[in-house]
Scaffold this motif. Structure first.
Motif, PDB file in Angstrom:
ATOM      1  N   GLY A 286      31.606  16.243  -5.052  1.00  0.00           N
ATOM      2  CA  GLY A 286      30.624  15.127  -4.180  1.00  0.00           C
ATOM      3  C   GLY A 286      30.049  14.176  -4.986  1.00  0.00           C
ATOM      4  N   PRO A 287      29.500  13.362  -4.412  1.00  0.00           N
ATOM      5  CA  PRO A 287      28.821  12.485  -5.046  1.00  0.00           C
ATOM      6  C   PRO A 287      27.958  12.320  -6.114  1.00  0.00           C
ATOM      7  CG  PRO A 287      28.655  11.943  -2.671  1.00  0.00           C
ATOM      8  CD  PRO A 287      29.015  13.267  -3.002  1.00  0.00           C
ATOM      9  N   HIS A 288      28.341  11.946  -7.596  1.00  0.00           N
ATOM     10  CA  HIS A 288      27.472  12.158  -8.528  1.00  0.00           C
ATOM     11  C   HIS A 288      27.537  10.895  -9.522  1.00  0.00           C
ATOM     12  CE1 HIS A 288      31.502  13.535  -9.414  1.00  0.00           C
ATOM     13  NE2 HIS A 288      31.381  13.129 -10.620  1.00  0.00           N
ATOM     14  N   PRO A 289      26.619  10.661 -10.262  1.00  0.00           N
ATOM     15  CA  PRO A 289      26.599   9.637 -11.006  1.00  0.00           C
ATOM     16  C   PRO A 289      26.999   9.602 -12.574  1.00  0.00           C
ATOM     17  CG  PRO A 289      24.388  10.691 -11.300  1.00  0.00           C
ATOM     18  CD  PRO A 289      25.357  11.437 -10.520  1.00  0.00           C
ATOM     19  N   HIS A 290      27.491   8.354 -13.117  1.00  0.00           N
ATOM     20  CA  HIS A 290      27.976   8.390 -14.556  1.00  0.00           C
ATOM     21  C   HIS A 290      27.465   7.166 -15.306  1.00  0.00           C
ATOM     22  CE1 HIS A 290      30.157  11.938 -14.469  1.00  0.00           C
ATOM     23  NE2 HIS A 290      31.204  11.614 -13.714  1.00  0.00           N
ATOM     24  N   ARG A 291      27.214   7.160 -16.363  1.00  0.00           N
ATOM     25  CA  ARG A 291      26.786   6.081 -17.219  1.00  0.00           C
ATOM     26  C   ARG A 291      27.407   6.224 -18.603  1.00  0.00           C
ATOM     27  NH1 ARG A 291      20.941   2.855 -17.751  1.00  0.00           N
ATOM     28  NH2 ARG A 291      21.897   1.543 -16.106  1.00  0.00           N
ATOM     29  N   GLY A 292      27.956   4.932 -19.352  1.00  0.00           N
ATOM     30  CA  GLY A 292      28.229   5.095 -20.725  1.00  0.00           C
ATOM     31  C   GLY A 292      29.589   5.616 -21.197  1.00  0.00           C
ATOM     32  N   PHE A 293      30.582   6.005 -20.296  1.00  0.00           N
ATOM     33  CA  PHE A 293      31.691   6.440 -20.892  1.00  0.00           C
ATOM     34  C   PHE A 293      32.690   6.276 -19.682  1.00  0.00           C
ATOM     35  CE2 PHE A 293      29.626   9.815 -18.729  1.00  0.00           C
ATOM     36  CZ  PHE A 293      30.646  10.484 -17.988  1.00  0.00           C
ATOM     37  N   GLU A 294      34.001   6.911 -19.935  1.00  0.00           N
ATOM     38  CA  GLU A 294      35.084   6.579 -19.150  1.00  0.00           C
ATOM     39  C   GLU A 294      35.671   8.039 -18.650  1.00  0.00           C
ATOM     40  OE1 GLU A 294      37.326   2.688 -20.073  1.00  0.00           O
ATOM     41  OE2 GLU A 294      37.379   3.747 -21.765  1.00  0.00           O
ATOM     42  N   THR A 295      35.976   8.050 -17.541  1.00  0.00           N
ATOM     43  CA  THR A 295      36.661   9.411 -17.031  1.00  0.00           C
ATOM     44  C   THR A 295      38.259   8.937 -16.698  1.00  0.00           C
ATOM     45  OG1 THR A 295      36.170   9.064 -14.520  1.00  0.00           O
ATOM     46  CG2 THR A 295      34.804  10.296 -15.982  1.00  0.00           C
ATOM     47  N   VAL A 296      39.088   9.737 -17.261  1.00  0.00           N
ATOM     48  CA  VAL A 296      40.524   9.676 -17.169  1.00  0.00           C
ATOM     49  C   VAL A 296      41.080  11.059 -16.594  1.00  0.00           C
ATOM     50  CG1 VAL A 296      42.755   9.013 -18.064  1.00  0.00           C
ATOM     51  CG2 VAL A 296      40.662   8.076 -19.122  1.00  0.00           C
ATOM     52  N   THR A 297      41.609  10.929 -15.419  1.00  0.00           N
ATOM     53  CA  THR A 297      42.115  11.931 -14.742  1.00  0.00           C
ATOM     54  C   THR A 297      43.418  11.957 -14.338  1.00  0.00           C
ATOM     55  OG1 THR A 297      39.881  11.964 -13.541  1.00  0.00           O
ATOM     56  CG2 THR A 297      41.419  13.222 -12.547  1.00  0.00           C
ATOM     57  N   PHE A 298      44.204  13.105 -14.894  1.00  0.00           N
ATOM     58  CA  PHE A 298      45.526  13.409 -14.749  1.00  0.00           C
ATOM     59  C   PHE A 298      45.818  14.187 -13.530  1.00  0.00           C
ATOM     60  CE2 PHE A 298      44.455  12.235 -19.030  1.00  0.00           C
ATOM     61  CZ  PHE A 298      45.253  11.559 -19.667  1.00  0.00           C
ATOM     62  N   ILE A 299      46.535  13.842 -12.433  1.00  0.00           N
ATOM     63  CA  ILE A 299      46.791  14.855 -11.348  1.00  0.00           C
ATOM     64  C   ILE A 299      48.215  15.069 -11.525  1.00  0.00           C
ATOM     65  CG2 ILE A 299      46.890  14.919  -9.034  1.00  0.00           C
ATOM     66  CD1 ILE A 299      45.142  12.111 -10.381  1.00  0.00           C
ATOM     67  N   LEU A 300      48.551  16.683 -12.018  1.00  0.00           N
ATOM     68  CA  LEU A 300      49.821  16.929 -12.191  1.00  0.00           C
ATOM     69  C   LEU A 300      50.282  17.387 -10.904  1.00  0.00           C
ATOM     70  CD1 LEU A 300      49.194  18.643 -15.875  1.00  0.00           C
ATOM     71  CD2 LEU A 300      49.832  16.603 -15.218  1.00  0.00           C
ATOM     72  N   GLU A 301      49.657  18.345 -10.132  1.00  0.00           N
ATOM     73  CA  GLU A 301      49.679  18.788  -8.760  1.00  0.00           C
ATOM     74  C   GLU A 301      48.634  18.461  -7.996  1.00  0.00           C
ATOM     75  OE1 GLU A 301      52.524  19.960  -7.933  1.00  0.00           O
ATOM     76  OE2 GLU A 301      53.511  20.620  -9.941  1.00  0.00           O
ATOM     77  N   GLY A 302      48.922  18.355  -6.781  1.00  0.00           N
ATOM     78  CA  GLY A 302      47.900  18.005  -5.706  1.00  0.00           C
ATOM     79  C   GLY A 302      47.534  16.576  -5.603  1.00  0.00           C
ATOM     80  N   ASP A 303      46.291  16.402  -5.115  1.00  0.00           N
ATOM     81  CA  ASP A 303      45.889  14.848  -5.148  1.00  0.00           C
ATOM     82  C   ASP A 303      44.277  14.769  -5.326  1.00  0.00           C
ATOM     83  OD1 ASP A 303      44.463  15.440  -2.697  1.00  0.00           O
ATOM     84  OD2 ASP A 303      46.299  14.791  -1.515  1.00  0.00           O
ATOM     85  N   ILE A 304      44.018  13.587  -5.540  1.00  0.00           N
ATOM     86  CA  ILE A 304      42.495  13.453  -5.313  1.00  0.00           C
ATOM     87  C   ILE A 304      42.222  12.173  -4.770  1.00  0.00           C
ATOM     88  CG2 ILE A 304      40.428  12.463  -7.000  1.00  0.00           C
ATOM     89  CD1 ILE A 304      41.287  14.235  -9.099  1.00  0.00           C
ATOM     90  N   LEU A 305      41.095  12.181  -3.537  1.00  0.00           N
ATOM     91  CA  LEU A 305      40.558  11.034  -3.114  1.00  0.00           C
ATOM     92  C   LEU A 305      39.362  10.591  -3.948  1.00  0.00           C
ATOM     93  CD1 LEU A 305      39.974  10.568   0.722  1.00  0.00           C
ATOM     94  CD2 LEU A 305      38.366   9.845  -1.216  1.00  0.00           C
ATOM     95  N   HIS A 306      39.604   9.629  -4.368  1.00  0.00           N
ATOM     96  CA  HIS A 306      38.347   8.904  -5.242  1.00  0.00           C
ATOM     97  C   HIS A 306      37.559   7.717  -4.647  1.00  0.00           C
ATOM     98  CE1 HIS A 306      36.308   6.780  -8.860  1.00  0.00           C
ATOM     99  NE2 HIS A 306      36.422   5.705  -7.993  1.00  0.00           N
ATOM    100  N   LYS A 307      36.433   7.704  -4.428  1.00  0.00           N
ATOM    101  CA  LYS A 307      35.412   6.872  -3.846  1.00  0.00           C
ATOM    102  C   LYS A 307      34.376   6.572  -4.750  1.00  0.00           C
ATOM    103  CE  LYS A 307      33.062   5.882   0.561  1.00  0.00           C
ATOM    104  NZ  LYS A 307      32.605   6.526   2.022  1.00  0.00           N
ATOM    105  N   ASP A 308      33.858   5.373  -4.946  1.00  0.00           N
ATOM    106  CA  ASP A 308      32.627   5.004  -5.547  1.00  0.00           C
ATOM    107  C   ASP A 308      31.680   3.920  -4.983  1.00  0.00           C
ATOM    108  OD1 ASP A 308      33.488   2.471  -6.729  1.00  0.00           O
ATOM    109  OD2 ASP A 308      34.801   3.510  -7.989  1.00  0.00           O
ATOM    110  N   THR A 309      30.666   3.808  -5.703  1.00  0.00           N
ATOM    111  CA  THR A 309      29.545   2.757  -5.173  1.00  0.00           C
ATOM    112  C   THR A 309      30.073   1.187  -5.521  1.00  0.00           C
ATOM    113  OG1 THR A 309      28.215   3.205  -7.036  1.00  0.00           O
ATOM    114  CG2 THR A 309      27.686   4.192  -4.898  1.00  0.00           C
ATOM    115  N   GLY A 310      31.172   1.316  -6.436  1.00  0.00           N
ATOM    116  CA  GLY A 310      31.669  -0.098  -6.680  1.00  0.00           C
ATOM    117  C   GLY A 310      32.467  -0.648  -5.496  1.00  0.00           C
ATOM    118  N   GLY A 311      32.846   0.181  -4.559  1.00  0.00           N
ATOM    119  CA  GLY A 311      33.725  -0.074  -3.466  1.00  0.00           C
ATOM    120  C   GLY A 311      35.231   0.099  -3.672  1.00  0.00           C
TER     121      GLY A 311
END
Length: 283
Positions: A56-81
């Motif tokens: 669920g909602p959580h903050p980040h600063r100072g780096f990048e996340t790279v997510t590889f979806i091999l199976e299934g899916d991900i719904l991404h939502k952020d405060t940048g819109g």
């Protein structure tokens, strides 16, 4: 050829009912500059009417996340819109930069029907000069990522950097090359990587031989900086997460969801988050 410094086995680190193995950091390796963190979720099969991913909602600063979806899916939502659902074979590249709040959950369709799930999330550091850049998000489906087929049927999914003369789909702030590879049993490939660059090499599935050693599923291979080629042979059908980058050689101070260069910057990140500088979450 590069020589191997050490093999590191991912540790079992389940999150709620999500099967998770953490390959970085572990007791044997803290980070491989500039690669900071890797969680391997799954593989597992979710039943119908499931709760999906627990992020669920959580903050980040100072780096990048790279997510590889091999199976299934991900719904991404952020405060940048930004908001998207990325399916199997796709990737999400989020530059947290100066800070934002995001959630990574399963789509309503996946929660309703269930199915197989396997996801890799890699954290890549940002150099000091870019840690406070404006956040950005890129979500790409499988058909938006170049796939290069090499001899022997090896398929390179070029996410960033250049692979066999093909440019990856993402142009990152730093010179970071990332791809995931599918190698049929018996296939061989030799890939150029300059000796000065840090190699990130994680066996997702199967087993390979690299630099004369066998690396199996859920093993991270740490290399010395002493050669400019990687020779890989698939001992079984295999999937690799492979990357390389010049090390930043800067101090790394991480605490929870923030990665900066000094303790003072970490404290400031918490103050900024608590004051609402990362944006207001709208459920």
């Amino acid at each position: 050829m590069r020589t191997i410094k050490q093999l590191h086995r991912a540790v079992n680190a389940p999150i709620a009912d999500l099967v998770t193995y953490r390959a970085l950091p572990t007791s044997s390796v803290e980070y491989l500059d500039p690669f900071l963190f890797l969680n391997h979720h799954g593989p597992q099969v979710y039943r119908p009417s499931n709760k999906g991913l627990p992020f669920g909602p959580h903050p980040h600063r100072g780096f990048e996340t790279v997510t590889f979806i091999l199976e299934g899916d991900i719904l991404h939502k952020d405060t940048g819109g930004h908001e998207s659902v990325i399916n199997a074979g796709g990737i999400q590249w989020m530059t947290a930069g100066s800070g934002l709040i995001h959630a990574e959950v399963s789509s309503e369709a996946f929660k309703q029907t269930g199915g197989p799930l396997e996801i890799l999330q890699l954290w890549v550091n940002l150099p000091a000069k870019d840690k406070m850049v404006a956040p950005r998000y890129i979500g790409l489906q499988k058909d938006e990522i170049p796939a290069v087929t090499l001899d022997g049927g090896v398929v390179v999914h070029a996410v960033s950097g250049e692979w066999a003369g093909t440019a990856g789909a993402v142009q990152p702030l730093a010179d970071v090359a990332l791809a995931w590879l599918e190698l049929p049993a018996g296939s061989r490939v030799v890939l150029p990587v300059a000796a000065a660059r840090t190699v990130f090499f994680y066996v997702v599935r199967g087993a390979v031989q690299v630099s004369g050693a066998e690396a199996q599923a859920r093993q991270l291979v740490e290399f010395n900086h002493d050669g400019d080629e990687l020779a890989i042979a698939a001992l079984a059908d295999a999937v690799l997460l492979l990357g390389h980058a010049l090390p930043f050689n800067e101090p790394v101070v991480s605490y929870g969801p923030f990665v900066m260069n000094t303790e003072a910057e970490i404290q400031q990140a918490y103050r900024d988050y608590q004051s609402g500088a990362f944006g207001a979450w709208k459920g």
